[in-house]
Design a protein around this motif. Structure first.
Motif, PDB file in Angstrom:
ATOM      1  N   GLU A 278       0.823  -1.209   0.000  1.00  0.00           N
ATOM      2  CA  GLU A 278       0.000   0.000   0.000  1.00  0.00           C
ATOM      3  C   GLU A 278       0.857   1.258   0.000  1.00  0.00           C
ATOM      4  OE1 GLU A 278      -2.786  -0.011   3.170  1.00  0.00           O
ATOM      5  OE2 GLU A 278      -3.978  -1.680   2.372  1.00  0.00           O
ATOM      6  N   VAL A 279       1.895   1.277   0.829  1.00  0.00           N
ATOM      7  CA  VAL A 279       2.763   2.459   0.889  1.00  0.00           C
ATOM      8  C   VAL A 279       3.532   2.612  -0.421  1.00  0.00           C
ATOM      9  CG1 VAL A 279       4.694   3.549   2.091  1.00  0.00           C
ATOM     10  CG2 VAL A 279       2.953   2.320   3.393  1.00  0.00           C
ATOM     11  N   ALA A 280       4.031   1.504  -0.982  1.00  0.00           N
ATOM     12  CA  ALA A 280       4.753   1.572  -2.256  1.00  0.00           C
ATOM     13  C   ALA A 280       3.842   2.094  -3.359  1.00  0.00           C
ATOM     14  CB  ALA A 280       5.310   0.198  -2.616  1.00  0.00           C
ATOM     15  N   ASP A 281       2.592   1.619  -3.398  1.00  0.00           N
ATOM     16  CA  ASP A 281       1.635   2.094  -4.409  1.00  0.00           C
ATOM     17  C   ASP A 281       1.354   3.583  -4.236  1.00  0.00           C
ATOM     18  OD1 ASP A 281       1.337  -0.333  -5.684  1.00  0.00           O
ATOM     19  OD2 ASP A 281      -0.361  -0.966  -4.453  1.00  0.00           O
ATOM     20  N   LYS A 282       1.208   4.015  -2.993  1.00  0.00           N
ATOM     21  CA  LYS A 282       0.906   5.422  -2.719  1.00  0.00           C
ATOM     22  C   LYS A 282       2.043   6.322  -3.185  1.00  0.00           C
ATOM     23  CE  LYS A 282       0.089   8.574   1.168  1.00  0.00           C
ATOM     24  NZ  LYS A 282      -0.038   8.667   2.643  1.00  0.00           N
ATOM     25  N   LEU A 283       3.282   5.929  -2.887  1.00  0.00           N
ATOM     26  CA  LEU A 283       4.428   6.751  -3.265  1.00  0.00           C
ATOM     27  C   LEU A 283       4.622   6.792  -4.776  1.00  0.00           C
ATOM     28  CD1 LEU A 283       6.914   5.686  -0.445  1.00  0.00           C
ATOM     29  CD2 LEU A 283       5.831   7.916  -0.702  1.00  0.00           C
ATOM     30  N   THR A 284       4.545   5.641  -5.441  1.00  0.00           N
ATOM     31  CA  THR A 284       4.736   5.632  -6.895  1.00  0.00           C
ATOM     32  C   THR A 284       3.613   6.390  -7.597  1.00  0.00           C
ATOM     33  OG1 THR A 284       3.699   3.423  -6.930  1.00  0.00           O
ATOM     34  CG2 THR A 284       6.110   3.524  -6.968  1.00  0.00           C
ATOM     35  N   ALA A 285       2.399   6.347  -7.022  1.00  0.00           N
ATOM     36  CA  ALA A 285       1.299   7.138  -7.595  1.00  0.00           C
ATOM     37  C   ALA A 285       1.595   8.631  -7.468  1.00  0.00           C
ATOM     38  CB  ALA A 285      -0.012   6.785  -6.896  1.00  0.00           C
TER      39      ALA A 285
END
Length: 340
Positions: A278-285
Motif C-alpha cells: 500500500e505504501v509503495a503504491d501510494k508513493l509511486t502514484a
C-alpha cells in the motif's frame, strides 16, 4: 555495453573466501597431524604417489570453476541493438535511516528490514524515474547517485546496516542536505525526496531545511516505521538490552509528530509503514502525478549473452581436476608408526 542480467547472483562469490579459509585450516590440521608422526617431509615421502602442491592445485581448479560458473550464472551480456526512446519521469531520492534504533523489533523482523522491503517494492513498481539512495544516521552518505539502474540500488540496499554509517544518531537535516547536493541544481521541479525513518531526530533544523528544499522544488515525503509504544533496543554485539546512563532499558519510539511536520513543510505526504504494498503504491502514484521531465535515452533491445563461455571454462576446470591422479593412501611403515 557489458552488463550482468542477474547481478544479484554475484553475491554467491562471497562463498569463495570461506572456502579458502576452510582449505587453509585443513592444510594446517594435516600438517600438525603429520608432525606427530615425525618430520613432515619424511612422512610425505612415504605416501605412494605423493606430489607436493597437488592438493593446492586441485583446490585452485575447483575454486576457479566455482567462480566462473557463478559469473556465468549471472549472465554477462552486451547490448547489440539499441533504440532511442523518450522516457519521462522524475528524480527520486530515498534517504534511509540506518541508525541502531532501526534494529528495534516492534515491526517484524525489524524496522530496517521492513524499510528495505519497501524500497525493493518501490523499485519493482517504478518504470522511468531516476532513483538515488542515501544512507543516514549521525551523518549521511550517498550510496547510489541518480540512475535508472534499479538493480544497482537493490544490490547496495542489501548491505545497508548501522555499520555502513560510522557516526550514530539520527540527523534528518543532514540527509536533506545530501539530497539537495545530489539533485540537479538548475531545475525547480521533477524532484522528490522520500525519508524513511523512525523519526527519532537529533537535529532541530530538519523542518527549516525541509522548507528550503520545498522552495527549491523538492517534494518531501516521509515514511514512519515503528510504533508509538516503541521497543527496547538490543546491542547487536552483546545481544543484551541497551541501558541508558541510569541503568534503565533504552526504548525507541516512532515520532510521528516530527515526520508529519516534515512532510507538511515539504508539501508531501506522511505514511505509516504497515502494509508495504500500500505504501509503495501510494508513493509511486505520487511520482506519476507530478510533472515529469524528458529523460530521452538509449535502451538496448537485443543482447548477446556470454554465459556459455564461462560455463565452458568452468567445465574444463572441473574436468582437469577430475583427471589429476589421486594420492595412493597406502604408505610404507616408518619408524614411529604407520599411517593407514
Amino acid at each position: 555495453m557489458f552488463q550482468f542480467q542477474h547481478i544479484g547472483y554475484l553475491y554467491a562469490l562471497g562463498i569463495l573466501p570461506v572456502l579458502v579459509l576452510v582449505f587453509i585450516s585443513a592444510i594446517y590440521w594435516r600438517s600438525r597431524k603429520l608432525k606427530q608422526l615425525g618430520e613432515e617431509r619424511l612422512v610425505n615421502e612415504q605416501i605412494l604417489g605423493f606430489i607436493p602442491g597437488r592438493n593446492t592445485f586441485r583446490f585452485i581448479l575447483l575454486a576457479s570453476a566455482l567462480a566462473v560458473i557463478i559469473i556465468g550464472w549471472a549472465n554477462l551480456r552486451m547490448g547489440d541493438k539499441s533504440e532511442k526512446v523518450q522516457r519521462k519521469g522524475v528524480d527520486v531520492i530515498v534517504a534511509l535511516d540506518v541508525s541502531k534504533s532501526m534494529l528495534a523489533k516492534d515491526v517484524l523482523p525489524d524496522r530496517l528490514t521492513r524499510a528495505k522491503q519497501l524500497v525493493m517494492r518501490m523499485t519493482d513498481k517504478m518504470k522511468n524515474d531516476r532513483l538515488a539512495l542515501i544512507l543516514f544516521a549521525g551523518r549521511s552518505y550517498l550510496q547510489v547517485p541518480l540512475t535508472v539502474d534499479y538493480s544497482a540500488v537493490k544490490m547496495l540496499l542489501q548491505s545497508a546496516s548501522p555499520d555502513a554509517v560510522p557516526t550514530q544518531g539520527t540527523v534528518i537535516g543532514d540527509a536533506i542536505d545530501m539530497a539537495m547536493q545530489t539533485f540537479t541544481q538548475n531545475e525547480r521541479k521533477y524532484k522528490s525526496l522520500i525519508i524513511i525513518t523512525d523519526g527519532e531526530d537529533h537535529d532541530e533544523s530538519a523542518i527549516e531545511k525541509t522548507r528550503a528544499a520545498a522552495d527549491a522544488g523538492v517534494v518531501v515525503h516521509t515514511v514512519g516505521i515503528g510504533s508509538p509504544q516503541g521497543a527496547t533496543l538490543y546491542d547487536p554485539e552483546t545481544k543484551a538490552v541497551k541501558l541508558d546512563e541510569n541503568g534503565n532499558p533504552v526504548v525507541s519510539k516512532l515520532n510521528e509528530e516530527e515526520l508529519r511536520s516534515i512532510a507538511a513543510a515539504g508539501h508531501g505526504t506522511y505514511s505509516l509503514l504497515q502494509n508495504t504494498d500500500e505504501v509503495a503504491d501510494k508513493l509511486t502514484a505520487d511520482f506519476e502525478s507530478m510533472e515529469q521531465k524528458n529523460f530521452g535515452s538509449i535502451i538496448y533491445t537485443d543482447f548477446t549473452s556470454y554465459f556459455q563461455y564461462f560455463l565452458f571454462v568452468g567445465f574444463l576446470a572441473l574436468l582437469a581436476e577430475w583427471l589429476l591422479p589421486g594420492t595412493n593412501r597406502k604408505i610404507k611403515k616408518i619408524k614411529n608408526g604407520s599411517i593407514a
